[in-house]
Design an enzyme around this catalytic site. Sequence first.
Site, PDB file in Angstrom:
ATOM      1  N   GLY A   1      41.682  31.488  45.051  1.00  0.00           N
ATOM      2  CA  GLY A   1      40.051  31.400  44.210  1.00  0.00           C
ATOM      3  C   GLY A   1      40.519  31.214  42.577  1.00  0.00           C
ATOM      4  O   GLY A   1      41.439  31.503  42.143  1.00  0.00           O
TER       5      GLY A   1
ATOM      6  N   ARG B   1      42.661  31.365  52.938  1.00  0.00           N
ATOM      7  CA  ARG B   1      42.391  30.832  54.297  1.00  0.00           C
ATOM      8  C   ARG B   1      43.171  29.310  54.447  1.00  0.00           C
ATOM      9  O   ARG B   1      43.144  28.896  55.357  1.00  0.00           O
ATOM     10  CB  ARG B   1      40.989  30.728  54.417  1.00  0.00           C
ATOM     11  CG  ARG B   1      40.246  32.068  54.724  1.00  0.00           C
ATOM     12  CD  ARG B   1      38.802  31.961  55.050  1.00  0.00           C
ATOM     13  NE  ARG B   1      38.214  31.588  53.651  1.00  0.00           N
ATOM     14  CZ  ARG B   1      36.934  31.281  53.572  1.00  0.00           C
ATOM     15  NH1 ARG B   1      36.183  31.464  54.539  1.00  0.00           N
ATOM     16  NH2 ARG B   1      36.460  31.064  52.385  1.00  0.00           N
TER      17      ARG B   1
ATOM     18  N   ASP C   1      34.229  46.190  36.040  1.00  0.00           N
ATOM     19  CA  ASP C   1      33.313  45.708  35.141  1.00  0.00           C
ATOM     20  C   ASP C   1      34.340  45.273  33.900  1.00  0.00           C
ATOM     21  O   ASP C   1      34.700  45.976  32.986  1.00  0.00           O
ATOM     22  CB  ASP C   1      32.485  46.535  34.686  1.00  0.00           C
ATOM     23  CG  ASP C   1      31.228  45.843  33.606  1.00  0.00           C
ATOM     24  OD1 ASP C   1      31.660  44.968  32.878  1.00  0.00           O
ATOM     25  OD2 ASP C   1      30.269  46.107  34.158  1.00  0.00           O
ATOM     26  N   HIS C   2      34.704  43.714  33.732  1.00  0.00           N
ATOM     27  CA  HIS C   2      35.695  43.416  33.058  1.00  0.00           C
ATOM     28  C   HIS C   2      35.507  43.672  31.653  1.00  0.00           C
ATOM     29  O   HIS C   2      36.209  43.510  30.727  1.00  0.00           O
ATOM     30  CB  HIS C   2      36.342  41.806  33.302  1.00  0.00           C
ATOM     31  CG  HIS C   2      35.362  40.685  32.962  1.00  0.00           C
ATOM     32  ND1 HIS C   2      34.160  40.626  33.588  1.00  0.00           N
ATOM     33  CD2 HIS C   2      35.231  40.090  31.531  1.00  0.00           C
ATOM     34  CE1 HIS C   2      33.478  39.566  32.641  1.00  0.00           C
ATOM     35  NE2 HIS C   2      34.542  39.207  31.856  1.00  0.00           N
TER      36      HIS C   2
ATOM     37  N   GLU D   1      26.209  32.750  26.110  1.00  0.00           N
ATOM     38  CA  GLU D   1      27.360  31.852  26.633  1.00  0.00           C
ATOM     39  C   GLU D   1      26.961  30.355  26.182  1.00  0.00           C
ATOM     40  O   GLU D   1      25.587  30.156  26.385  1.00  0.00           O
ATOM     41  CB  GLU D   1      27.434  31.939  27.950  1.00  0.00           C
ATOM     42  CG  GLU D   1      28.269  33.246  28.342  1.00  0.00           C
ATOM     43  CD  GLU D   1      28.379  33.513  30.135  1.00  0.00           C
ATOM     44  OE1 GLU D   1      29.391  33.060  30.324  1.00  0.00           O
ATOM     45  OE2 GLU D   1      27.508  33.649  30.752  1.00  0.00           O
TER      46      GLU D   1
ATOM     47  N   ASP E   1      23.474  39.107  37.346  1.00  0.00           N
ATOM     48  CA  ASP E   1      24.862  38.844  36.958  1.00  0.00           C
ATOM     49  C   ASP E   1      25.270  39.441  35.719  1.00  0.00           C
ATOM     50  O   ASP E   1      26.458  39.655  35.494  1.00  0.00           O
ATOM     51  CB  ASP E   1      24.517  37.432  36.830  1.00  0.00           C
ATOM     52  CG  ASP E   1      26.019  36.509  36.526  1.00  0.00           C
ATOM     53  OD1 ASP E   1      27.236  36.936  37.184  1.00  0.00           O
ATOM     54  OD2 ASP E   1      26.236  35.839  35.303  1.00  0.00           O
TER      55      ASP E   1
ATOM     56  N   HIS F   1      27.474  44.528  32.642  1.00  0.00           N
ATOM     57  CA  HIS F   1      28.248  44.458  31.560  1.00  0.00           C
ATOM     58  C   HIS F   1      27.015  44.869  30.429  1.00  0.00           C
ATOM     59  O   HIS F   1      27.573  45.602  29.412  1.00  0.00           O
ATOM     60  CB  HIS F   1      28.425  43.016  31.183  1.00  0.00           C
ATOM     61  CG  HIS F   1      29.154  42.448  32.060  1.00  0.00           C
ATOM     62  ND1 HIS F   1      30.352  42.806  32.955  1.00  0.00           N
ATOM     63  CD2 HIS F   1      29.144  41.011  32.558  1.00  0.00           C
ATOM     64  CE1 HIS F   1      30.701  42.082  33.654  1.00  0.00           C
ATOM     65  NE2 HIS F   1      29.918  40.570  33.491  1.00  0.00           N
TER      66      HIS F   1
HETATM   67  C1  BG6 Z   1      30.730  37.441  34.524  1.00  0.00           C
HETATM   68  C2  BG6 Z   1      29.389  36.734  35.009  1.00  0.00           C
HETATM   69  O1  BG6 Z   1      30.732  38.658  35.064  1.00  0.00           O
HETATM   70  O2  BG6 Z   1      30.850  37.364  33.256  1.00  0.00           O
HETATM   71  C3  BG6 Z   1      29.600  35.263  34.465  1.00  0.00           C
HETATM   72  O3  BG6 Z   1      29.214  36.609  36.512  1.00  0.00           O
HETATM   73  C4  BG6 Z   1      29.499  35.081  32.744  1.00  0.00           C
HETATM   74  O4  BG6 Z   1      28.327  34.507  34.779  1.00  0.00           O
HETATM   75  C5  BG6 Z   1      30.922  36.257  32.720  1.00  0.00           C
HETATM   76  O5  BG6 Z   1      30.030  33.941  32.449  1.00  0.00           O
HETATM   77  C6  BG6 Z   1      31.072  36.436  31.031  1.00  0.00           C
HETATM   78  O6  BG6 Z   1      32.274  37.002  30.745  1.00  0.00           O
HETATM   79  P1  BG6 Z   1      32.903  36.980  29.278  1.00  0.00           P
HETATM   80  O7  BG6 Z   1      34.163  37.885  29.528  1.00  0.00           O
HETATM   81  O8  BG6 Z   1      33.271  35.401  29.361  1.00  0.00           O
HETATM   82  O9  BG6 Z   1      31.915  37.197  28.377  1.00  0.00           O
END
Ligand code: BG6
Length: 495
Positions: free
Chosen positions: A18, A49, A184-185, A223, A242, A247
């Site tokens: 992926g 897969r 949660d990145h 974005e 989302d 975030h």
């Molecule tokens: C993700 C969302 O968690 O975060 C996306 O699912 C979004 O829709 C993204 O584009 C934004 O992350 P970053 O790190 O580019 O600000």
Amino acid sequence: MDEIKDLACAMVIFGGTGDLTHRKLIPALYNLNHDNKLSDDFAIVSVGRRDKTDEEYRNELLESVRKYSRFKPDNEKWKEFRQKIYYRKLDFSQDSGYTALKAFLSSIDEKHMTKGNRIFYMAVAPEYFEGIVTSIKKYGMATNIGSWQRLVIEKPFGRDLDTARYLNKTITDVFDEKDTYRIDHYLGKEMIQNIMVIRFANSMFENIWNSKYIDNIQISSSETVGVENRGGYYEKSGALRDMMQNHMLQLLSLIAMEPPVNLDTEAIRDEKVKVLRTLEIMSPEIVEQNIVRGQYGPGTVNGKALPGYRQEEKVAGNSVTETFIALKLHVKNFRWGNMPFYLRTGKRMPEKTTEIVIQFNSLPDILYFKNNGGLEPNLLVIRIQPKEGVYFQFNGKKPGTGTEVESVKMDFCQNCETISNSPEAYERLLYDVLRGDSTLFTRWDEIETSWRFIDNIAKAWESKVLDLHEYGPATWGPEEADMLLKRDNRKWWNL
Ligand code: BG6
């Protein structure tokens, strides 16, 4: 280095072919390896897969490292790294493959001395989470006896409180809370980790960090891209689920929390969750008054025609999913009283940026003026991305013979000054999973409490469809979002 030696383990990535694996996970692991932060006794087993050999898979990953990695692949380093990577075909919904996977992992233990330690990474679509976790248990792959096993799970963690609870129950039947890493990145981003330092290591800020001195706080994440090829997923989530549920509320918690008793994982998480618990309850009336929903329409940017959200792939032609949300909320505690927080996030906006603006109270317009108008307020701006840093806006005398005042800035740009570029969020987060440090991951009660807040909004929308305002590409959302602040005699700071 002993600390690294202790990180012996095999990382099993479900969803190995992926986007997330190609764009984020493998580049992050490559960079950790480049920085000697992976143990010699480490291996990656990607599961997907599709049919492919280890060699084919490694070659595809090399392309991704070339494209997405902070350090570009160097022959020696790549050679060393590729030997740690394997690919296994598995249909996640069929039992049969798990026995083979278990046997393969035992052979990896022998070859790479990974000691039975495992990180199971869910980089698959959420509908597979439950089946995979249950199979991990069924095939005895998470016994935690004489070795450790951890689960890393991507968002979305449920789509409302009930589904999140159900998912959590499935997980806790297999993994302890301490072994569950809900990603949660945003929490891996450098400047987000810096928020606590800025607040709690500077007397200048902490002493005035409350509603007596602050007029309002704005958290914005915009974005430029649309939903791209994720229409199918986005239709079910919208900006509310989302970005806002995770975030944005995490950013709010860090900005509004009380100082933790120490820097231990649980002490920090305890304070963050308290903020979520004190959020004002979003009644249908408040939702109607204080929330604006938007959806991007078609338009042309720099000579390029861009589709509206409804024209995107896998999006309904009459979709009412929001791609923009702006809201006003209150954190109902002694520190924040009635001071408003304004949060907004959206796609197809003029810039890719995430920042927090703390607007301090204005002084009375008695002595000084700017261009015959009122003084600009002091602002503290925490820039999360793409620039990382902090700047402070204050007033100074305009050079010359008059007494005119102008706004000036003290600007600290972190990623302009550091010699090396900051590590990517995923590097930090994966390293923490390897070390067993879950501070930068969300605890179950944070997820539960944030869903409770979000569910009230979603329910209000379901019971009375709130206007969905169209906005043009490369704009800061619909006009109504500006009105939300204008009504309070304020404005968004698009800095
Ligand atoms: C993700 C969302 O968690 O975060 C996306 O699912 C979004 O829709 C993204 O584009 C934004 O992350 P970053 O790190 O580019 O600000």
